[in-house]
Write a protein that holds these residues in place. Structure first.
Motif, short mmCIF file in Angstrom:
data_model
loop_
_atom_site.label_atom_id
_atom_site.label_comp_id
_atom_site.label_asym_id
_atom_site.label_seq_id
_atom_site.Cartn_x
_atom_site.Cartn_y
_atom_site.Cartn_z
N THR A 2 30.20 -16.37 13.20
CA THR A 2 31.02 -15.77 12.80
C THR A 2 31.88 -15.52 13.92
OG1 THR A 2 30.16 -13.65 13.91
CG2 THR A 2 29.90 -13.41 11.63
N ALA A 3 32.08 -15.68 15.24
CA ALA A 3 32.83 -16.33 15.55
C ALA A 3 33.24 -17.59 15.67
CB ALA A 3 32.82 -16.38 17.36
N ALA A 4 32.61 -18.92 15.54
CA ALA A 4 33.31 -20.17 14.84
C ALA A 4 34.34 -20.11 13.98
CB ALA A 4 31.61 -20.96 15.71
N TRP A 5 33.78 -19.50 12.52
CA TRP A 5 34.39 -19.57 11.39
C TRP A 5 36.18 -19.07 12.02
CZ3 TRP A 5 34.78 -22.31 7.84
CH2 TRP A 5 34.02 -22.80 7.13
N ASP A 6 35.27 -18.10 12.97
CA ASP A 6 37.28 -16.78 13.72
C ASP A 6 38.09 -18.04 13.61
OD1 ASP A 6 38.74 -14.52 12.83
OD2 ASP A 6 38.58 -14.54 14.87
N VAL B 187 35.82 -14.41 6.32
CA VAL B 187 35.22 -13.57 5.38
C VAL B 187 34.29 -14.08 5.13
CG1 VAL B 187 36.36 -12.08 4.33
CG2 VAL B 187 38.14 -12.78 5.49
N ASP B 188 34.24 -14.96 4.19
CA ASP B 188 32.80 -15.52 3.54
C ASP B 188 31.90 -16.01 4.86
OD1 ASP B 188 31.91 -16.07 1.29
OD2 ASP B 188 31.69 -18.00 2.02
N GLU B 189 31.99 -15.84 5.17
CA GLU B 189 31.22 -16.69 6.39
C GLU B 189 30.20 -15.01 6.98
OE1 GLU B 189 28.95 -19.58 6.22
OE2 GLU B 189 30.52 -20.45 4.92
N ASP C 69 26.67 -6.33 -1.54
CA ASP C 69 26.40 -4.70 -0.36
C ASP C 69 26.29 -5.72 0.90
OD1 ASP C 69 27.92 -3.44 -1.73
OD2 ASP C 69 26.50 -2.07 -2.06
N ALA C 70 24.91 -6.38 1.14
CA ALA C 70 24.30 -7.27 1.77
C ALA C 70 24.44 -8.26 1.93
CB ALA C 70 22.47 -6.98 1.16
N GLY C 71 25.09 -9.15 1.15
CA GLY C 71 26.02 -10.10 1.66
C GLY C 71 24.96 -11.19 0.78
N GLY C 72 26.38 -12.57 0.24
CA GLY C 72 25.84 -13.22 -0.64
C GLY C 72 26.46 -12.96 -1.75
#
Length: 299
Positions: A136-140, A169-171, A223-226
């Motif tokens: 998440t940090a790298a995508w941000d 956001v998606d990642e 909710d769980a992502g995906g």
């Protein structure tokens, strides 16, 4: 002899924010997106039946103006596509009309020549920043660099049509689900939208330009992502827009993903060739409206 006034020069900015759930969006503080909606509209977009709720097919539909049956993108591997026949708007305008088009993105299938890609074949100008890791940090940080590059181009250059992609956001949804970290990523994306709006309004030639701004997501998440299924949370996308074709608060009727590319052409004043066989249609009606001011920092 009096000088005849010239018409404002049409310009279009499309901001694609990947994987933002509509129900979450309505609950979060997003002052910059709210400003776009107040100057024009914000509406849910139901992904067409038969279109997989995946980034590849949805973004291909958004930027080509046709569905998967024509563009041939059915997943995030673009092999077997028909993008040579149904190109993205940035490529079509650059190749056919010599328009100054600009694309900035950090997701490989959009801009990297691999696995059947890229989706954007030949815009006039392209900026690619790859994330350094799948975190998440790298995508941000990737989105931060993409935004800075787009702000620079919008400030010092003169693209007639721009597409700026934000993928964090998606990642975040994939890696951590749609909880608090995901919601924080949506708020940060809104801040980056504000910086893009500020770059547009700060242009030396802004007073002589007529800007259309479209902000769109491709799909939602569970909710769980995906995503990739048929739940309402996955199949409900959204679109916000403002500019000379959208009177504030005016209803735009049912809007579909293929309509985005059609509206780009209409906002630019480029007639749609019936031989393109687009599935989308423009949804705006002309009326003066400036680009909204970005929200104050910290709001």
């Amino acid at each position: 002899m009096p000088v005849r006034p010239t018409s404002p020069a049409p310009r279009v900015l499309v901001v694609g924010i990947d994987g933002v759930r509509y129900d979450h969006l309505r609950e979060l503080p997003t002052p910059n997106l709210d400003a776009v909606a107040a100057a024009g509209f914000l509406t849910p977009v139901e992904i067409d039946p038969g279109t997989p709720t995946m980034s590849g097919p949805c973004w291909a539909t958004i930027v080509t103006g046709v569905g998967p049956a024509k563009h041939g993108v059915w997943g995030n591997n673009l092999t077997g596509n028909r993008l040579d026949v149904f190109p993205d708007f940035a490529t079509r305008l650059a190749r056919q009309d010599g328009r100054r088009t600009f694309v900035a993105a950090g997701w490989d299938p959009l801009v990297v020549q691999r696995d059947g890609g890229p989706l954007f074949r030949a815009p006039a100008r392209l900026s690619f920043v790859a994330p350094t890791a799948h975190t998440t940090a790298a995508w941000d940080e990737c989105d931060e660099q993409i935004t800075a590059e787009a702000v620079h181009v919008l400030t010092v250059s003169d693209p007639e049509v721009s597409f700026v992609y934000l993928g964090a956001v998606d990642e975040t949804g994939h890696l951590e689900g749609c909880g608090e970290t995901y919601r924080e990523a949506v708020v940060r994306a809104d801040g980056r939208l504000g910086r893009l709006l500020a770059a547009v309004r700060g242009r030396a030639s802004y007073a002589e330009e007529a800007w259309t701004v479209l902000v769109v997501t491709d799909h939602g998440h569970v909710d769980a992502g995906g995503h990739g299924g048929d739940t309402p949370e996955e199949r409900t996308a959204w679109l916000a827009g403002c500019g000379p074709h959208f009177p504030p608060g005016a209803p735009v009727g049912t809007v579909r993903h293929p309509d985005v590319a059609a509206q780009v052409y209409a906002s630019l004043g480029r007639p749609i060739d019936p031989h393109w066989t687009l599935d989308g249609r423009p949804f705006g009606q002309p009326s003066p409206a400036p680009v909204p001011a970005p929200a104050p920092v910290g709001v």
